[in-house]
Design a protein around this motif. Structure first.
Motif, PDB file in Angstrom:
ATOM      1  N   ALA A 131       0.086  -3.587  -3.638  1.00  0.00           N
ATOM      2  CA  ALA A 131      -1.086  -4.053  -4.359  1.00  0.00           C
ATOM      3  C   ALA A 131      -2.338  -3.841  -3.512  1.00  0.00           C
ATOM      4  CB  ALA A 131      -0.939  -5.531  -4.714  1.00  0.00           C
ATOM      5  N   VAL A 132      -3.427  -3.460  -4.190  1.00  0.00           N
ATOM      6  CA  VAL A 132      -4.736  -3.303  -3.544  1.00  0.00           C
ATOM      7  C   VAL A 132      -5.730  -4.155  -4.325  1.00  0.00           C
ATOM      8  CG1 VAL A 132      -6.568  -1.704  -2.885  1.00  0.00           C
ATOM      9  CG2 VAL A 132      -4.179  -0.950  -2.822  1.00  0.00           C
ATOM     10  N   ALA A 140     -12.256   0.267  -1.427  1.00  0.00           N
ATOM     11  CA  ALA A 140     -13.387   1.155  -1.145  1.00  0.00           C
ATOM     12  C   ALA A 140     -12.963   2.347  -0.299  1.00  0.00           C
ATOM     13  CB  ALA A 140     -14.494   0.374  -0.433  1.00  0.00           C
ATOM     14  N   ALA A 141     -11.935   2.154   0.557  1.00  0.00           N
ATOM     15  CA  ALA A 141     -11.440   3.240   1.410  1.00  0.00           C
ATOM     16  C   ALA A 141     -10.535   4.197   0.647  1.00  0.00           C
ATOM     17  CB  ALA A 141     -10.691   2.668   2.606  1.00  0.00           C
ATOM     18  N   GLY A 142     -10.183   3.839  -0.601  1.00  0.00           N
ATOM     19  CA  GLY A 142      -9.384   4.737  -1.428  1.00  0.00           C
ATOM     20  C   GLY A 142      -7.907   4.432  -1.497  1.00  0.00           C
ATOM     21  N   PHE A 143      -7.454   3.324  -0.899  1.00  0.00           N
ATOM     22  CA  PHE A 143      -6.035   2.975  -0.962  1.00  0.00           C
ATOM     23  C   PHE A 143      -5.628   2.691  -2.410  1.00  0.00           C
ATOM     24  CE2 PHE A 143      -6.728   2.176   3.524  1.00  0.00           C
ATOM     25  CZ  PHE A 143      -5.532   2.584   4.095  1.00  0.00           C
ATOM     26  N   LYS A 144      -4.420   3.144  -2.750  1.00  0.00           N
ATOM     27  CA  LYS A 144      -3.872   2.939  -4.085  1.00  0.00           C
ATOM     28  C   LYS A 144      -2.465   2.352  -3.973  1.00  0.00           C
ATOM     29  CE  LYS A 144      -7.309   5.300  -6.006  1.00  0.00           C
ATOM     30  NZ  LYS A 144      -8.352   4.624  -6.805  1.00  0.00           N
ATOM     31  N   PRO A 145      -2.043   1.541  -4.956  1.00  0.00           N
ATOM     32  CA  PRO A 145      -0.649   1.088  -4.979  1.00  0.00           C
ATOM     33  C   PRO A 145       0.290   2.292  -4.968  1.00  0.00           C
ATOM     34  CG  PRO A 145      -1.947  -0.163  -6.554  1.00  0.00           C
ATOM     35  CD  PRO A 145      -2.833   0.959  -6.074  1.00  0.00           C
ATOM     36  N   GLY A 146       1.301   2.247  -4.129  1.00  0.00           N
ATOM     37  CA  GLY A 146       2.234   3.363  -4.011  1.00  0.00           C
ATOM     38  C   GLY A 146       1.985   4.221  -2.790  1.00  0.00           C
ATOM     39  N   LEU A 211      -8.313  -7.457   4.119  1.00  0.00           N
ATOM     40  CA  LEU A 211      -8.757  -6.107   3.763  1.00  0.00           C
ATOM     41  C   LEU A 211      -8.415  -5.740   2.331  1.00  0.00           C
ATOM     42  CD1 LEU A 211      -7.635  -4.256   7.016  1.00  0.00           C
ATOM     43  CD2 LEU A 211      -9.982  -4.783   6.340  1.00  0.00           C
ATOM     44  N   GLY A 212      -7.457  -6.491   1.732  1.00  0.00           N
ATOM     45  CA  GLY A 212      -7.063  -6.214   0.354  1.00  0.00           C
ATOM     46  C   GLY A 212      -5.799  -5.396   0.231  1.00  0.00           C
ATOM     47  N   LEU A 213      -4.974  -5.395   1.295  1.00  0.00           N
ATOM     48  CA  LEU A 213      -3.729  -4.626   1.286  1.00  0.00           C
ATOM     49  C   LEU A 213      -2.520  -5.551   1.288  1.00  0.00           C
ATOM     50  CD1 LEU A 213      -4.479  -1.871   3.958  1.00  0.00           C
ATOM     51  CD2 LEU A 213      -4.251  -1.519   1.492  1.00  0.00           C
ATOM     52  N   SER A 214      -1.499  -5.188   0.523  1.00  0.00           N
ATOM     53  CA  SER A 214      -0.253  -5.950   0.521  1.00  0.00           C
ATOM     54  C   SER A 214       0.897  -5.037   0.142  1.00  0.00           C
ATOM     55  CB  SER A 214      -0.347  -7.117  -0.474  1.00  0.00           C
ATOM     56  OG  SER A 214       0.899  -7.769  -0.590  1.00  0.00           O
TER      57      SER A 214
END
Length: 451
Positions: A131-132, A140-146, A211-214
């Motif tokens: 999850a982002v 904002a850095a472009g991370f996507k689930p997966g 940061l919004g990463l999991s």
């Protein structure tokens, strides 16, 4: 029962770590021909004592440490026939070996336990993003689930635990972090996280969440509800499936969370599905101030974890005896180096003093890890053992590192450091340790009140 487990787990951890540390001093002292008088676990009044040969073994009233008392002419008169066995009469090299043995014993314990863990086999969590958080730094850095993390700053990353440690280290160093990922479609891509803009108070174990990463995968279904929260008061229930918010479809939990955060004190129309029926209600997210100092909305509801997806991320890894030893050495070294870097950054102000933990927090971690399982508790034991070794090697008077400083100076100068200098520096060292303990206890109490 939870409190009892916490107390027992903490007592066992302190007992083992202090015993190992002091036994290091004791064992090398005996090998160097020094007479040991007392081996004590704890400080203050002895509660239990027993004599074995020349040594009095004891358990004392204050269980936050221990000591080995050796024959020493600076502390008492020594019979002429035993002068050669006094600690102060040994060569600087022997005294250095005796003092160094305590911290080295803590590192040796960590290596031995890690070796056993790796030899038995470990289960790592693949660093695949589940999850982002929308409108977060990660988004904002472009991370996507997966996205699966492959490297950070060019260094391979094998597990989510390694990824989190790298995030903490790089954030404390205030760097732009280059992260190489493999996207869900199999394409290699690079994401750039500007960690220079992170507030130093946010640099802790939850930095990935900040940061919004999991790695967790959440279903758009209500999980835990706070009893007196907005969602519970509105009649929402655990298991309600999220459908739409103000007419906008909710495809995932992140969309719902971001929409709620963006509307503090603003009524919204929420549609959920319960037992096949569509239910619509109006809720007003309560306004709170988050860790970044922003005013955001909250409804007192958590998501439902997709346990099947999480289980797919768990990967068993087995090592042979030699490879396991290499992993144990590397783990101990990297943890020690990270501890030193974080301590230095606290001194320079790059990392907040709020990250210091005292005995209350350590006891809490001991209890939590013990309840999770044996492996988690052993890993906690390794971490604290390494921290104890690193702390004792710091060149602070009254610590082992301070004594190493004295004896090294004597070795180089050809004569001992003056009693006056040692006395003054000891006072400074006691003051520094007292200040550190006060700050750590203050942090512990602040966390307890805040929770």
């Amino acid at each position: 029962m939870s409190l009892l487990i916490t107390i027992l787990a903490f007592a066992l951890a302190i007992g083992v770590l202090v015993s190992v540390h002091e036994f290091g001093h004791y064992w090398v002292a005996r090998r160097c021909g020094v007479k040991v008088l007392v081996f004590s676990i704890g400080f203050g009044r002895p509660l239990v004592t027993w004599q074995r040969g020349e040594v009095q073994w004891q358990l004392a009233a204050i269980p936050l440490g221990g000591y080995v008392k050796m024959l020493d002419q600076r502390e008492a008169l020594v019979a002429a026939e035993e002068v050669h066995r006094a600690f102060n009469r040994q060569s600087p090299l022997k005294r250095i070996a005796i003092v160094l043995a305590g911290p080295l014993a803590n590192f040796a314990l960590a290596i031995a336990v890690y070796w056993g863990i790796f030899l038995a086999g470990v289960e790592i969590t693949v660093p695949r993003i589940g999850a982002v958080t929308p409108q977060s730094m990660a988004s904002a850095a472009g991370f996507k689930p997966g996205d699966t993390i492959l490297t950070m700053q060019g260094e391979p990353v094998a597990s989510w635990a390694e990824a989190r440690l790298s995030l903490i280290d790089e954030a404390a160093a205030r760097r732009v972090l280059a992260v190489t990922v493999r996207t869900q479609s199999g394409v290699l891509a690079e994401r750039m996280l500007d960690l220079k803009q992170i507030d130093k108070d946010a640099i802790d174990g939850d930095i990935a969440d900040f940061l919004g990463l999991s790695v967790a995968v959440y279903k758009p279904v209500l999980g835990h509800l706070v009893a007196d929260g907005v969602a519970a008061k509105a009649g929402l229930r655990q298991g309600d499936a999220l459908i739409s918010l103000d007419g906008q479809p909710l495809a995932d939990w992140a969309s719902f969370s971001a929409a709620i955060k963006a509307k503090p004190d603003i009524p919204v129309r929420l549609q959920v599905k319960r037992d096949g029926r569509l239910i619509e209600t109006v809720i007003t997210p309560a306004a709170i101030i988050d860790r970044a100092g922003n005013r955001v909305g909250r409804v007192g509801a958590g998501p439902t974890l997709d346990m099947d997806a999480i289980r797919l991320l768990q990967q068993p890894v087995h090592y042979g005896p030699v490879e396991a030893l290499g992993k144990a050495l590397l783990q101990t070294w990297s943890t020690s180096a990270l501890s030193l870097r974080m301590l230095w950054r606290m001194v320079t102000g790059d990392v907040s003093y709020k990250q210091l933990s005292g005995p209350v927090a350590i006891a809490g971690y001991a209890g939590q890890s013990a309840q999770i399982g044996l492996r988690a508790y052993l890993e906690f034991l390794c971490l604290i053992s390494i921290s104890l070794g690193v702390l004792n090697l710091l060149p602070v008077p009254v610590l082992d590192g301070g004594h190493l400083m004295y004896y090294s100076a004597e070795l180089l100068r050809g004569r001992p450091v003056s009693e006056r200098v040692m006395e003054l520096s000891q006072r400074v060292g006691v003051g520094l340790l007292a200040a550190l303990m006060i700050v750590a206890l203050f942090n512990d109490i602040t966390r307890l009140v805040g929770s």
